[in-house]
Design a protein around this motif. Structure first.
Motif, PDB file in Angstrom:
ATOM      1  N   GLU A 210      41.368  31.476  39.263  1.00 23.30           N
ATOM      2  CA  GLU A 210      41.794  32.434  38.253  1.00 23.30           C
ATOM      3  C   GLU A 210      43.168  32.125  37.657  1.00 23.30           C
ATOM      4  OE1 GLU A 210      39.425  36.460  39.673  1.00 23.30           O
ATOM      5  OE2 GLU A 210      41.485  36.162  40.386  1.00 23.30           O
ATOM      6  N   PHE A 224      45.333  33.665  43.245  1.00 22.65           N
ATOM      7  CA  PHE A 224      44.391  33.287  42.202  1.00 22.65           C
ATOM      8  C   PHE A 224      43.062  32.763  42.738  1.00 22.65           C
ATOM      9  CE2 PHE A 224      48.347  32.554  39.502  1.00 22.65           C
ATOM     10  CZ  PHE A 224      48.181  33.752  38.804  1.00 22.65           C
ATOM     11  N   ASN A 226      39.432  33.154  44.286  1.00 23.01           N
ATOM     12  CA  ASN A 226      38.455  34.240  44.233  1.00 23.01           C
ATOM     13  C   ASN A 226      37.050  33.670  44.398  1.00 23.01           C
ATOM     14  OD1 ASN A 226      36.928  36.535  43.848  1.00 23.01           O
ATOM     15  ND2 ASN A 226      37.710  36.990  41.792  1.00 23.01           N
ATOM     16  N   SER A 391      38.424  25.885  37.049  1.00 22.77           N
ATOM     17  CA  SER A 391      38.788  27.191  36.526  1.00 22.77           C
ATOM     18  C   SER A 391      37.574  28.118  36.563  1.00 22.77           C
ATOM     19  CB  SER A 391      39.272  27.061  35.084  1.00 22.77           C
ATOM     20  OG  SER A 391      38.202  26.615  34.250  1.00 22.77           O
ATOM     21  N   VAL A 392      37.767  29.375  36.199  1.00 25.14           N
ATOM     22  CA  VAL A 392      36.648  30.320  36.101  1.00 25.14           C
ATOM     23  C   VAL A 392      35.604  29.772  35.132  1.00 25.14           C
ATOM     24  CG1 VAL A 392      35.949  32.620  35.333  1.00 25.14           C
ATOM     25  CG2 VAL A 392      38.036  32.336  36.692  1.00 25.14           C
TER      26      VAL A 392
END
Length: 413
Positions: A210, A224, A226, A391-392
């Protein structure tokens, strides 16, 4: 493409809730039909049905109504694993406490009322809390406490609690749900029949996903991370499957990132429920037999050059990796039977050895007669997670590709 991986830190040596004068019976469920003679508990009181009933509140029954009061029962909470659907590897320490280490361990339950208490026992972990499928809170280092979600509309609700990251040192602990005054913990939804397991490293764990940046402090690296946004969790949700995210940052199949801590590797910890406890062994409750297992080990083996003084050369590392991978697949076959194993690999700079060797693992297994093994490759990441991790957006892209690959296998129709 520059790739930086986080070096592992802290490496050390699946009912209803019942509150048990006489033991409480299973809690009354408004949606369930009961016949004469069946017993329930409601608000710490035992009741017996005189005839068929459904949706009639026992507490509102008079002398001549359907429910006959049998008196009070003591408030004893039913075991956590009976209250909830539990996802991931946990160790049952006591009826009211389970512990865990692997990222993304989750608990899903149901309750009636305007609030719910979440009984934590974890000084280090960070958790996502969802109510009725919507994000409600992020709980950071709750310690030994009951976290309350109040102010909900009176009625039936679902709750989900999930561990955001890894607990490689001190395990986390969860004591289940606590009903608010006038409320009630209900039986969880039926557990999914589809199951999928993800085995890997920090990519599997969702480390730093995140962030939206590559340079992070240690605190940001944790904050960050998750697991809920990882490609594994996203893929499992697509299929409505129960899942395990058995990812351990910095570890490889035979060699760890940068050649660190040569005395251990991922396989040292795979059999454990509590990764930081030497000798610990996860006891499969018997209901975990995934139809698909996705193995993503090799980034840490091959992303850094073999250094002077290591036990490997580039050539022997490749041979050792393939041999260990074959053994690991045999292990999975032994414990899960006829599961489909997917060998996952991603692009590595500068020579992409992982792609080549992962393809060889699959080709050699198929040549030996294993037709339930597949190769899966992904690249094109923006790597805008901490330390150049996915990244997401990357995790979403990986999941989309993986779903397409799994659909092609015909495992779930």
């Amino acid at each position: 493409m520059k790739l930086m991986l986080c070096v592992m830190a802290g490496l050390i040596a699946s009912s209803s809730a019942v509150w048990a004068e006489a033991a409480c019976e299973a809690a009354w469920d408004k949606s369930k039909a009961y016949t004469g003679g069946q017993r329930v508990s409601h608000q710490s009181t035992r009741y017996e049905a005189r005839w068929w009933t459904q949706g009639e509140n026992p507490a509102r029954s008079g002398q001549w109504d359907v429910w006959k009061s049998l008196g009070a029962c003591a408030a004893e909470q039913q075991p956590v694993v009976a209250q909830l659907n539990v996802g991931g590897r946990v160790q049952v320490d006591a009826p009211n406490r389970v512990s865990y280490s692997w990222p993304g361990v989750y608990f899903e339950g149901r309750f009636r009322g305007t609030g719910i208490g979440l009984a934590f026992d974890d000084p280090n972990g960070q958790y996502n809390v969802e109510i009725d499928g919507q994000p409600k809170a992020k709980v950071v280092k709750p310690g030994k406490s009951t976290y309350w979600v109040n102010g909900l509309a009176d009625g039936e609700h679902s709750v989900r609690v999930s561990l955001r990251g890894e607990l490689t040192g001190t395990p986390g602990g969860f004591g289940g749900l606590v009903a608010a005054t006038g409320g009630q913990v209900l039986a969880p939804a039926a557990a999914p029949t589809r199951q999928i397991e993800f085995i890997g490293d920090s990519y599997t764990a969702g480390l730093g996903a995140e962030a939206g940046k590559r340079d992070c402090t240690a605190e940001e690296n944790t904050a960050f991370s998750n697991a809920d946004v990882s490609f594994g969790a996203l893929t499992a949700r697509h299929y409505g499957a129960a899942y395990q995210l058995n990812g351990y940052s910095g570890l490889g199949m035979v060699r760890n990132y940068g050649g660190n801590i040569a005395s251990v590797n991922y396989r040292t910890f795979y059999d454990r429920a509590l990764t930081g406890v030497d000798g610990n062994v996860w006891t499969n409750p018997g209901n975990w037999k995934p139809q698909v297992v996705v193995v993503g080990l090799g980034i840490n083996d091959f992303s850094t050059a073999v250094g002077a003084g290591e036990a490997y050369t580039p050539e022997t590392l490749r041979t050792a990796y393939k041999s260990a991978y074959r053994g690991f697949i045999n292990k999975l076959r032994g414990q899960y039977g006829d599961t489909h194993v997917i060998v996952s690999a991603t692009y590595l700079w500068p020579d992409n050895k992982l792609q080549e060797v992962a393809q060889e693992v699959v080709a050699e297994a198929k040549a030996a007669g294993d037709q339930k093994i597949s190769y899966f490759y992904y690249d094109g990441l923006d790597s805008l997670g901490c330390g150049w991790h996915p990244s997401v957006r990357d995790h979403q892209a990986i999941s989309t590709k993986l779903v397409s690959a799994i659909d092609g296998l015909g495992v779930w129709r």
